[in-house]
Design an enzyme around this catalytic site. Structure first.
Site, PDB file in Angstrom:
ATOM      1  N   GLU A  77       0.839  -1.201   0.000  1.00 14.17           N
ATOM      2  CA  GLU A  77       0.000   0.000   0.000  1.00 14.17           C
ATOM      3  C   GLU A  77       0.873   1.249   0.000  1.00 14.17           C
ATOM      4  OE1 GLU A  77      -3.147   0.092  -0.326  1.00 14.17           O
ATOM      5  OE2 GLU A  77      -3.772  -1.976   0.130  1.00 14.17           O
ATOM      6  N   ARG A  87     -17.565  -0.406   7.230  1.00 15.47           N
ATOM      7  CA  ARG A  87     -18.739  -0.997   6.548  1.00 15.47           C
ATOM      8  C   ARG A  87     -19.342  -2.119   7.379  1.00 15.47           C
ATOM      9  NH1 ARG A  87     -19.566  -5.201   3.471  1.00 15.47           N
ATOM     10  NH2 ARG A  87     -17.385  -5.834   3.467  1.00 15.47           N
ATOM     11  N   CYS A 140      -7.435  -2.132   8.725  1.00 17.41           N
ATOM     12  CA  CYS A 140      -6.103  -2.161   8.097  1.00 17.41           C
ATOM     13  C   CYS A 140      -5.584  -0.757   7.818  1.00 17.41           C
ATOM     14  CB  CYS A 140      -6.124  -2.974   6.807  1.00 17.41           C
ATOM     15  SG  CYS A 140      -6.227  -4.747   7.122  1.00 17.41           S
ATOM     16  N   HIS A 164      -1.497  -5.597   1.683  1.00 22.17           N
ATOM     17  CA  HIS A 164      -2.720  -6.417   1.686  1.00 22.17           C
ATOM     18  C   HIS A 164      -2.473  -7.701   0.889  1.00 22.17           C
ATOM     19  CE1 HIS A 164      -5.808  -3.252   2.999  1.00 22.17           C
ATOM     20  NE2 HIS A 164      -6.128  -4.341   3.669  1.00 22.17           N
TER      21      HIS A 164
HETATM   22  N1  PCA Z   1      -8.223  -6.931   6.760  1.00 24.62           N
HETATM   23  C1  PCA Z   1      -9.114  -5.863   7.164  1.00 24.62           C
HETATM   24  C2  PCA Z   1      -8.936  -5.721   8.640  1.00 24.62           C
HETATM   25  C3  PCA Z   1      -8.156  -6.899   9.084  1.00 24.62           C
HETATM   26  C4  PCA Z   1      -7.706  -7.542   7.846  1.00 24.62           C
HETATM   27  O1  PCA Z   1      -6.938  -8.526   7.793  1.00 24.62           O
HETATM   28  C5  PCA Z   1      -8.888  -4.587   6.364  1.00 24.62           C
HETATM   29  O2  PCA Z   1      -8.425  -4.660   5.214  1.00 24.62           O
HETATM   30  O3  PCA Z   1      -9.171  -3.501   6.868  1.00 24.62           O
END
Ligand code: PCA
Length: 213
Positions: A77, A87, A140, A164
């Site tokens: 990111e 959400r 996240c 991610h």
């Molecule tokens: N993904 C979520 C929160 C925890 C995770 O592993 C997110 O992308 O916000």
């Protein structure tokens, strides 16, 4: 000696596992220089847990990982925003709406990882990857923003960022609905390539990773 702190998240949203944590723990099991910490998927508890981990391990590099169900590749990111708009409720039942991560903090932070060089290294390791320009507005992004704020204000010599990762094949198989997936061993290989690159490369590649949308 710990050089790299990696975090993954607890399962959330009804999933039995979180591949971010599965992959991070696999990397830490393989490498002495990596410490792994699982963060709760809870707005109130995630950043205190991250701070404790940074203070305990004193790493040179922090890589936080999270699941992005529906993405088909590993996505470092680039930008963390000072906004929470949940959400779905978190694991403690909290669902903040249009709240800042840090009141009076800057609108956004950029990662201090060389994300383009990281993507190139992950691809060279045989794993699909691309740069992402949004980490969303859930836990996240909160952790990514909170990490960058913590490092900028208290640990300026420490580099850090967020990545991610897709669902694992086991999650998609158990859910019984089609979705992209990537094996946890491949995600772990990507995290290692990312960390090794971030430790070595200080100036990012001058290639485009831009997007029209
Ligand atoms: N993904 C979520 C929160 C925890 C995770 O592993 C997110 O992308 O916000």
């Amino acid at each position: 000696m710990t050089r790299v702190l990696m975090t993954g998240f607890a399962p959330f949203g009804g999933e039995p596992v979180n591949p971010s944590w599965e992959a991070v723990s696999l990397v830490a099991a393989r490498r002495d220089d990596v410490a792994a910490v699982e963060l709760p998927c809870e707005f109130a508890a995630s950043l205190p847990a991250l701070r404790r981990a940074v203070e305990a391990h004193r790493p040179a590099l922090v890589v936080c990982a999270g699941q992005a169900g529906g993405r088909s590749d590993v996505t470092p990111e680039r930008v963390a925003i000072n906004l929470i708009d949940a959400r779905i409720p978190d694991n403690a039942g909290a669902q903040p709406l249009d709240a800042p991560v840090v009141p009076d903090g800057p609108a956004a932070y950029f990662t201090t990882l060389p994300v383009k060089a990281c993507v190139a290294a992950i691809r060279a390791a045989g794993v699909p990857a691309s740069v992402s320009h949004t980490a969303g507005t859930y836990v996240c992004n909160q952790v990514f923003y909170g990490l960058m704020h913590l490092l900028a204000t208290e640990f300026p010599a420490v580099r850090g960022g967020f990545v991610h990762v897709p669902f694992s094949p086991e999650q998609v198989a158990a859910a019984g609905k089609p979705a992209p997936s990537l094996g946890v061993d491949r995600i772990a290989a990507a995290l290692e390539a990312l960390a090794d690159t971030a430790l070595r490369v200080t100036e990012d590649l001058a290639v485009t990773a831009g997007a029209e949308h």
